[in-house]
Structures are given as structure tokens and as C-alpha cells.
Write a protein that holds these residues in place. Sequence first.
Motif, mmCIF file in Angstrom:
data_model
loop_
_atom_site.group_PDB
_atom_site.id
_atom_site.type_symbol
_atom_site.label_atom_id
_atom_site.label_comp_id
_atom_site.label_asym_id
_atom_site.label_seq_id
_atom_site.Cartn_x
_atom_site.Cartn_y
_atom_site.Cartn_z
ATOM 1 N N UNK A 167 0.844 -1.396 -0.039
ATOM 2 C CA UNK A 167 0.081 -0.088 -0.079
ATOM 3 C C UNK A 167 1.045 1.430 0.211
ATOM 4 N N UNK A 168 0.299 2.565 -0.300
ATOM 5 C CA UNK A 168 0.915 3.615 -0.464
ATOM 6 C C UNK A 168 0.599 4.085 0.925
ATOM 7 N N UNK A 169 1.545 4.669 1.961
ATOM 8 C CA UNK A 169 1.058 5.242 3.178
ATOM 9 C C UNK A 169 1.477 6.629 3.063
ATOM 10 N N UNK A 170 0.413 7.440 3.596
ATOM 11 C CA UNK A 170 0.498 9.045 3.991
ATOM 12 C C UNK A 170 0.171 8.917 5.262
ATOM 13 N N UNK A 171 0.686 9.807 6.005
ATOM 14 C CA UNK A 171 0.622 9.989 7.621
ATOM 15 C C UNK A 171 0.432 11.245 7.987
ATOM 16 N N UNK A 172 -0.741 11.586 9.019
ATOM 17 C CA UNK A 172 -0.479 12.836 9.685
ATOM 18 C C UNK A 172 -0.066 12.541 10.935
ATOM 19 N N UNK A 173 0.703 13.369 11.573
ATOM 20 C CA UNK A 173 1.215 13.373 12.972
ATOM 21 C C UNK A 173 1.865 14.549 13.144
ATOM 22 N N UNK A 174 1.567 15.561 14.077
ATOM 23 C CA UNK A 174 2.394 16.665 14.227
ATOM 24 C C UNK A 174 3.546 16.463 14.754
ATOM 25 N N UNK A 175 3.873 15.537 15.401
ATOM 26 C CA UNK A 175 5.118 15.192 16.006
ATOM 27 C C UNK A 175 5.912 14.472 15.187
ATOM 28 N N UNK A 176 5.812 14.038 13.997
ATOM 29 C CA UNK A 176 6.510 13.121 13.066
ATOM 30 C C UNK A 176 7.422 13.986 12.230
ATOM 31 N N UNK A 177 8.665 13.840 12.403
ATOM 32 C CA UNK A 177 9.604 14.566 11.626
ATOM 33 C C UNK A 177 9.615 14.067 10.290
ATOM 34 N N UNK A 178 10.002 14.897 9.271
ATOM 35 C CA UNK A 178 10.333 14.411 7.829
ATOM 36 C C UNK A 178 11.283 13.315 7.784
ATOM 37 N N UNK A 395 10.895 7.232 18.414
ATOM 38 C CA UNK A 395 9.964 6.757 17.171
ATOM 39 C C UNK A 395 9.584 7.990 16.295
ATOM 40 N N UNK A 396 9.567 9.083 16.730
ATOM 41 C CA UNK A 396 9.196 10.334 16.259
ATOM 42 C C UNK A 396 10.318 10.901 15.579
ATOM 43 N N UNK A 397 11.628 10.451 15.776
ATOM 44 C CA UNK A 397 12.808 10.895 15.075
ATOM 45 C C UNK A 397 13.453 12.213 15.856
ATOM 46 N N UNK A 398 12.927 12.351 17.203
ATOM 47 C CA UNK A 398 13.433 13.376 17.856
ATOM 48 C C UNK A 398 14.669 13.394 18.332
ATOM 49 N N UNK A 399 15.628 13.914 18.243
ATOM 50 C CA UNK A 399 17.030 13.697 18.936
ATOM 51 C C UNK A 399 16.966 14.666 20.298
ATOM 52 N N UNK A 400 17.654 13.848 21.104
ATOM 53 C CA UNK A 400 17.555 14.486 22.530
ATOM 54 C C UNK A 400 19.071 14.509 23.065
ATOM 55 N N UNK A 401 19.590 15.638 23.521
ATOM 56 C CA UNK A 401 20.959 15.884 23.868
ATOM 57 C C UNK A 401 21.089 16.600 25.047
ATOM 58 N N UNK A 402 22.039 16.278 25.872
ATOM 59 C CA UNK A 402 22.149 16.810 27.242
ATOM 60 C C UNK A 402 23.393 17.153 27.271
ATOM 61 N N UNK A 403 23.649 18.471 28.074
ATOM 62 C CA UNK A 403 24.870 19.308 28.399
ATOM 63 C C UNK A 403 24.867 19.767 29.936
ATOM 64 N N UNK A 404 25.924 19.329 30.612
ATOM 65 C CA UNK A 404 25.844 19.880 31.815
ATOM 66 C C UNK A 404 27.128 20.475 32.360
ATOM 67 N N UNK A 405 27.120 21.247 32.966
ATOM 68 C CA UNK A 405 28.299 22.451 33.312
ATOM 69 C C UNK A 405 28.024 22.916 34.764
ATOM 70 N N UNK A 406 29.127 23.343 35.261
ATOM 71 C CA UNK A 406 29.502 23.877 36.500
ATOM 72 C C UNK A 406 28.826 25.103 36.738
ATOM 73 N N UNK A 407 28.431 25.786 37.873
ATOM 74 C CA UNK A 407 27.603 26.915 38.246
ATOM 75 C C UNK A 407 28.306 27.958 37.392
#
Length: 531
Positions: A167-178, A395-407
Motif C-alpha cells: 500500500x502507499x502510506x501517507x501519515x498525519x502526525x504533528x510530532x512526526x519529523x520528515x 519513534x518520532x525521530x526526535x534527537x535528545x541531547x544533554x549538556x551539564x556544566x558547573x555553576x
Amino acid sequence: MAPKVLVSDKLSETAVQIFRDRGIDVDFMPDLGKDKDKLAEVIGQYDGLAIRSATKATAKLLEKADNLKVIGRAGIGTDNVDKEAASKKGVIVMNTPFGNMITTAEHAIAMMFAVARQIPEASESTHAGKWEKSKFMGVELTNKTLGVIGAGNIGGIVCDRARGLKMKVVAYDPFLSEEKANKMGVEKVELDTLLARADFITLHVPFTDATANILSKENLAKTKKGVRIINCARGGLVDEEALAELLKSGHVAGAAFDVFSEEPAKENALFNLPNVVCTPHLGAATTEAQENVALQVAEQMSNYLLTGAVENALNMPSVTAEEAKVMGPWIKLADHLGAFSGQMTDEPIKAINILYDGVVADMNLAALNCAVVAGIMKKANPDVNMVSAPVVAKERGIQISTTNQDKSGTFDGYIKVTVVTDKRERSIAGTVFSDGKPRFIQIKGINIDAEIGANMLYTTNEDVPGIIGTLGQTLGDNGVNIANFTLGRADVGGEAIALLYVDEPVPAEARAKLAETDMFRQIKPLAFDVA
């Protein structure tokens, strides 16, 4: 003394045995959940309550549950649990969010086949000895366009299975990245495009303010003639009366529903219409799924009651007991920062960048990350929790990055969250004061000092006179009391923001009046879980 658990719904004997094997005293009374009065009489004896959907854990029941520490729901839906009352009572609510994904997705595919080939009607006719071969002319799925509304956990599996069916699949999801859509092999489209192109439409979204009646009378009218509609997600997503009329007119060729706006569904506008397939909420009803979620909830409840470990909790962070003492206010702040970002973001999120500064940088950042992401994702899925949120984001292709630093600044510690989309970056920072209360300290680079309330109003405007008066007068005229009023600006005459903590949600009429003044670039009501 061993913890005591009541199983008041039909869990498998294997799941019950898990409690026994872990040294937990368990009473297995699978029909007790249907007798609310008897359940209320005995609930005070138990540390844990293991349920499916028959047991209703209401505020009234929880009042009697003086020893209860955890409710475990074998399955994803927790509509039968009053989570606010449970939180106030100090009772953890757990579910098993991933145990029935495949089963529900397979049911949607089965329903699509059934309505495409009119299998239930053809079966009934053949059983009656009619042999009406020419009456049941079906359609192929191959090369048809499937429109998937909601491409998360279950919707993603449906997309994968549909592609296997060519099947040809089209998807609507505001949180789905290209990028994620490309990896899934589906075309990301807007809702109107999906409605116009799809031969089949299947829904896989939770029931929220944003998704309620998503297939309204107006949207159903935009669909392609001959479309077939499948709903195995939640009742209330489709205007059933309007769909019934379109089925009668022939615009919609068929429908397959497993869920309904009112359940149990004794009467419904879709019942007894030609080529409408109905099942009684069977999405998760397979032997494998029922066994999986039962075993999972038994393990999770046992781990909590014996070791304090928290898994798949809807109303408590997944941290150790020792960490919770120190991290509790920071986890609440992380959730608020995420909730602000999620409510302010309408386009697909590409990345979430989280900065931890000072004392908070030495805490359990994994748990804090989960709290931020859960806060963001709750706009799309209220059932998301700290355990499932990172999976949903991935699953939505969202990249999560973390930075920690001194005061590095005025505060002993702070958290800054930046959400990145194709159109913009939006950031917000917050800290925890010595009184243990979270505060917002910066939005879009503009310094503020804002107390966080359950109901808030956020506005942006050019720095001109009259803003305070207009906001105060308009809200006052509409019966909205302001508890706290915070202002900030980038520079004199530049961009300015206001964040108001109000006693009740700001009604649409008041927001419309503010918009009519042309003084505001943005007017956004916000809600936060401050319990």
C-alpha cells in the motif's frame, strides 16, 4: 510483614504466581472488581491493587484505601483510575504501555481487510445458504493509499504492515519529523491532504482535546468518495452520526470500528448499516497480549513493593527512593519546562536540547531528561510517562541531547530546555528556590521570575505602554482573577513577554478580546500539573 496485593480482575494464573514467587501475599478474586461496594469494604487491607478495566479505582474507593501504595493496570488505558485522587493519596499508578501494541495494530489491519472484502456480511450470507457471490464485490489493498492519523507506537506498526501489503502510506502526525517519515517509508502530509488522497483511513491517536472529533462532519466531507474508515484507537475521534449519513449516501464505502463514543455500545448510529464491521473493543484481546501485560504488571508491582523501584508510573518519576528526596522539586521543574515547550510548539520537533547547570548537573540526569520529554510529549499523548516518553520521542525521530556544566550564573542550579523545529528554536529555563518551589527564570532569552500555577496565560508583544492595564482590565471583565503577574523584555521598545498565573483557565472570549486590541503577537493559555 509481607506486602499484600489484591487482584480484582481476570489476570492469568501465571501472573498471580509471580507475586507468590516473590514472597508477596496475594488474594486472587477476579470478579471482585465488578462489586464496588464489596471492593470498598476490603481495599483497606491491601498494599497493591492489580486490575484490568473492570475495576474502577475511583476517588471514593481510594478514600477507603488507607494502606494502598500502588495500582497496577495490566494494559495501557487508565481511564478507570482516578489518577489525581491516587496522587493526592500517595498511590502510584502503573500501566504497561507497550504490551499490546502489535495486537492492536494487527486488529486494525484485520478490520481493514474485513471491510475491504465485506467478510462479515459475506460470511453471514453464506451461513444462510444464499451464495450471493456477485453481491460482495470487494477491493484490493495493493496500490491503495492508506492514510494513517497518528504514527506513534501502534500507528508506526500499522504503517510497516501496510507497506508490506504494497500500500502507499501517507501519515498525519504533528510530532512526526520528515526524517523519521522517510525512514518509515511513509509520506508525511497535512490532515486535509490525507483526507483528500486516502482510500483507507485508520486512526491511531489518543483521545485528547486536540484529537477529539478529529474526523468531524466537516473533515469527513473532505474525504475521497469511496473511502473506508477504520477506528481501533479510541471512541470520540469520529463523528459517528455524520459518518453514518455518509455511509448511507455512498460517499463512504465502508467502516470498521472497534471503539465507540459510548461504551459498552448497546446502540450506535453505525450499527446495522451495510458494510460496517463492528467489534466490542477487541484491540488488545489476544492471548499473547493479555498474558504479556499481566506478567509485566505483576513484575512491576512486585519490584516496587519489595525494592521501591518505580517502572511505567503515570504519576511518579522513575527514580530510587533516595534520589526522590533530593530530586523531587527538580523533576517537577523539568516536567513544567517540558510542558511549557510542548504546549507552545505546534510543528514537528526535530531536537530537544537540555542544559543542566550547577547543583542539578550532578543529579540523575536520565530521570530529569525523561521528565522534560514527558512534559513535552503529554500535549500529544496524555498517557505518556517518564518511562515511555523517550521511546515515543525516538519513534518520532526526535534527537535528545544533554549538556551539564558547573555553576555559571546567579543561581545555584538551573535547567534550560531548547526545542528545535524546522521553523524555530524556543527555549525556557527554570530553577528551584530554597522553598522547594520551581520557578521560570528565562523565556526566549528574556529574564523573568515567574511562579508556576495550574492555569497560566502567556503573551508576547512589543514593549509599549498599556499592556498591563489591557491584560488586567480584560481578564477582570471576564471574571478571571490574576494570582501572579510577571513581565520581561529584551530591551526598551523591543520584544516583551508576560506570564500570568490565574485562578482559572482564561476563557476563549477573553483571549478574543485581547486579540482584538492588536497589541499582542501571541496569546497562549497554558496548563500545568502542580499537584
